[in-house]
Design a protein around this motif. Sequence first.
Motif, PDB file in Angstrom:
ATOM      1  N   ASP A 198       0.836  -1.208   0.000  1.00 55.44           N
ATOM      2  CA  ASP A 198       0.000   0.000   0.000  1.00 55.44           C
ATOM      3  C   ASP A 198       0.869   1.255   0.000  1.00 55.44           C
ATOM      4  O   ASP A 198       0.877   2.012   0.969  1.00 55.44           O
ATOM      5  CB  ASP A 198      -0.923  -0.017   1.221  1.00 55.44           C
ATOM      6  CG  ASP A 198      -2.000   1.062   1.143  1.00 55.44           C
ATOM      7  OD1 ASP A 198      -2.329   1.482   0.016  1.00 55.44           O
ATOM      8  OD2 ASP A 198      -2.499   1.470   2.204  1.00 55.44           O
ATOM      9  N   LEU A 199       1.586   1.498  -1.083  1.00 55.54           N
ATOM     10  CA  LEU A 199       2.404   2.700  -1.181  1.00 55.54           C
ATOM     11  C   LEU A 199       1.525   3.920  -1.449  1.00 55.54           C
ATOM     12  O   LEU A 199       0.550   3.858  -2.204  1.00 55.54           O
ATOM     13  CB  LEU A 199       3.450   2.553  -2.287  1.00 55.54           C
ATOM     14  CG  LEU A 199       4.523   1.478  -2.049  1.00 55.54           C
ATOM     15  CD1 LEU A 199       5.505   1.454  -3.216  1.00 55.54           C
ATOM     16  CD2 LEU A 199       5.255   1.725  -0.733  1.00 55.54           C
ATOM     17  N   THR A 200       1.886   5.034  -0.828  1.00 50.90           N
ATOM     18  CA  THR A 200       1.095   6.268  -0.939  1.00 50.90           C
ATOM     19  C   THR A 200       1.313   6.915  -2.302  1.00 50.90           C
ATOM     20  O   THR A 200       2.426   6.987  -2.808  1.00 50.90           O
ATOM     21  CB  THR A 200       1.497   7.248   0.178  1.00 50.90           C
ATOM     22  OG1 THR A 200       1.356   6.603   1.442  1.00 50.90           O
ATOM     23  CG2 THR A 200       0.631   8.504   0.132  1.00 50.90           C
ATOM     24  N   TRP A 201       0.216   7.422  -2.859  1.00 49.69           N
ATOM     25  CA  TRP A 201       0.236   8.143  -4.134  1.00 49.69           C
ATOM     26  C   TRP A 201      -0.057   9.600  -3.833  1.00 49.69           C
ATOM     27  O   TRP A 201      -0.942   9.919  -3.043  1.00 49.69           O
ATOM     28  CB  TRP A 201      -0.811   7.558  -5.070  1.00 49.69           C
ATOM     29  CG  TRP A 201      -0.682   7.940  -6.513  1.00 49.69           C
ATOM     30  CD1 TRP A 201      -1.419   8.871  -7.174  1.00 49.69           C
ATOM     31  CD2 TRP A 201       0.214   7.381  -7.468  1.00 49.69           C
ATOM     32  NE1 TRP A 201      -1.030   8.920  -8.500  1.00 49.69           N
ATOM     33  CE2 TRP A 201      -0.027   8.016  -8.703  1.00 49.69           C
ATOM     34  CE3 TRP A 201       1.220   6.411  -7.406  1.00 49.69           C
ATOM     35  CZ2 TRP A 201       0.676   7.713  -9.871  1.00 49.69           C
ATOM     36  CZ3 TRP A 201       1.922   6.098  -8.555  1.00 49.69           C
ATOM     37  CH2 TRP A 201       1.659   6.745  -9.768  1.00 49.69           C
ATOM     38  N   TYR A 233       4.538   8.241  -6.841  1.00 52.07           N
ATOM     39  CA  TYR A 233       4.810   7.609  -5.552  1.00 52.07           C
ATOM     40  C   TYR A 233       5.414   8.611  -4.564  1.00 52.07           C
ATOM     41  O   TYR A 233       6.442   9.234  -4.845  1.00 52.07           O
ATOM     42  CB  TYR A 233       5.812   6.467  -5.728  1.00 52.07           C
ATOM     43  CG  TYR A 233       5.290   5.245  -6.421  1.00 52.07           C
ATOM     44  CD1 TYR A 233       4.463   4.343  -5.756  1.00 52.07           C
ATOM     45  CD2 TYR A 233       5.658   4.961  -7.733  1.00 52.07           C
ATOM     46  CE1 TYR A 233       4.002   3.189  -6.381  1.00 52.07           C
ATOM     47  CE2 TYR A 233       5.208   3.801  -8.360  1.00 52.07           C
ATOM     48  CZ  TYR A 233       4.386   2.930  -7.690  1.00 52.07           C
ATOM     49  OH  TYR A 233       3.944   1.788  -8.311  1.00 52.07           O
ATOM     50  N   LEU A 234       4.806   8.728  -3.394  1.00 49.42           N
ATOM     51  CA  LEU A 234       5.373   9.557  -2.340  1.00 49.42           C
ATOM     52  C   LEU A 234       6.760   9.042  -1.954  1.00 49.42           C
ATOM     53  O   LEU A 234       7.672   9.835  -1.678  1.00 49.42           O
ATOM     54  CB  LEU A 234       4.443   9.572  -1.130  1.00 49.42           C
ATOM     55  CG  LEU A 234       4.824  10.480   0.042  1.00 49.42           C
ATOM     56  CD1 LEU A 234       3.578  11.049   0.708  1.00 49.42           C
ATOM     57  CD2 LEU A 234       5.671   9.759   1.087  1.00 49.42           C
ATOM     58  N   ALA A 235       6.953   7.742  -1.945  1.00 50.22           N
ATOM     59  CA  ALA A 235       8.255   7.166  -1.594  1.00 50.22           C
ATOM     60  C   ALA A 235       9.340   7.635  -2.554  1.00 50.22           C
ATOM     61  O   ALA A 235      10.492   7.829  -2.152  1.00 50.22           O
ATOM     62  CB  ALA A 235       8.174   5.638  -1.584  1.00 50.22           C
ATOM     63  N   ASP A 273       6.210   3.191   2.932  1.00 50.32           N
ATOM     64  CA  ASP A 273       6.775   4.307   2.165  1.00 50.32           C
ATOM     65  C   ASP A 273       8.237   4.526   2.529  1.00 50.32           C
ATOM     66  O   ASP A 273       9.078   4.799   1.657  1.00 50.32           O
ATOM     67  CB  ASP A 273       5.980   5.593   2.406  1.00 50.32           C
ATOM     68  CG  ASP A 273       4.628   5.596   1.712  1.00 50.32           C
ATOM     69  OD1 ASP A 273       4.479   4.892   0.693  1.00 50.32           O
ATOM     70  OD2 ASP A 273       3.721   6.303   2.190  1.00 50.32           O
ATOM     71  N   PHE A 274       8.562   4.409   3.819  1.00 49.63           N
ATOM     72  CA  PHE A 274       9.936   4.632   4.263  1.00 49.63           C
ATOM     73  C   PHE A 274      10.861   3.539   3.719  1.00 49.63           C
ATOM     74  O   PHE A 274      11.950   3.825   3.221  1.00 49.63           O
ATOM     75  CB  PHE A 274      10.008   4.674   5.790  1.00 49.63           C
ATOM     76  CG  PHE A 274      11.361   5.042   6.319  1.00 49.63           C
ATOM     77  CD1 PHE A 274      11.807   6.358   6.265  1.00 49.63           C
ATOM     78  CD2 PHE A 274      12.198   4.081   6.859  1.00 49.63           C
ATOM     79  CE1 PHE A 274      13.062   6.706   6.741  1.00 49.63           C
ATOM     80  CE2 PHE A 274      13.446   4.407   7.352  1.00 49.63           C
ATOM     81  CZ  PHE A 274      13.887   5.735   7.284  1.00 49.63           C
TER      82      PHE A 274
END
Length: 327
Positions: A198-201, A233-235, A273-274
């Motif tokens: 569940d990576l943040t968009w 991707y926020l990552a 994400d980190f």
Amino acid sequence: MLDFNPLYSTPQIAAIEQFIDQHYPLAGPVSCRMLQRGLNDVYLAVASSGERYVFRLSHRRARGPADVKTETAFLAHVSQSDVPVAAAIPTREGSLFVEGDAPEGPRQAVLFRAIEGRKPDTADAGDARANGKTLALLHNAAETFQPEGALYRLDLEHLLHRPLARICDSGVVEDAGVRSDLEDIAARTAKAIEAFADLTWTYCHGDCHGSNARINDAGEAVFFDFDDGGPGYLAYDLSVFLWAQTSFGRRSTAMWDAFVDGYRAVRPITPDDFEAAHRFVIVRHFWLMGEYASRTQEWGSEAVGWIARQANFLKTWETERCVDRLL
């Protein structure tokens, strides 16, 4: 007569001054000087009143035209949310961007008010924290931004797979073994990123390496240079700062720790994400290599030959910073 069909032309300064006078309601006549050329052409423009502006003429790139419509709309949105950024100056007609004709084809242009303040110190933890804080504020504001018709998505196709294809197509990497290494690293990296649940968009700055900012009198990092941004991707947006601390022989992560502290002071970072940000360091390096590889015909193979020497960095990062982290 031979038609050279130019890949890239550099306008005369007088033509840039005339273009700005024609399209923008500044106190004229405007005086310009070039600050840099290559990735984009960037000029300092000074009105007769003494007010300072930055004029950016976008480069024609392999990805396609600059998405100035989405970029300037996003800057206007985050400015209204009090995020410290360099927003675009409207033209006489009220548009936030304009297009000009060059011998190689149309090029997009944006005028920004020049940011007051000093350049960030890449070894100063306070400046790193300020960058992290502004990126977090940016991502908070992005939650209420709806990009309509964005030309680019900062996904793995845009950031990894197409850049890898440009590297291979450019002929810069002549050694078949090195090409195979790059293809294998890219495949493993994509698989690892896709395995995160569940990576943040978000809407990304796209180039937050620590120097695309000025530190104002309040200690804030005021961001500029959003032309590599877009929904993504926020990552990845986090990873660019880490990449800047650890690529091309740099080994320190102290400023990354300060950057993360600044970000977390404003908004949390999910564990996925980190962790993914460490994988995205590899993606960022592929993206940069692809950008340079796509300019081989313009800059020459000697100027981009460093690409062929990057497999060892990527393999080392993968084994030391990614695999071990998840064991």
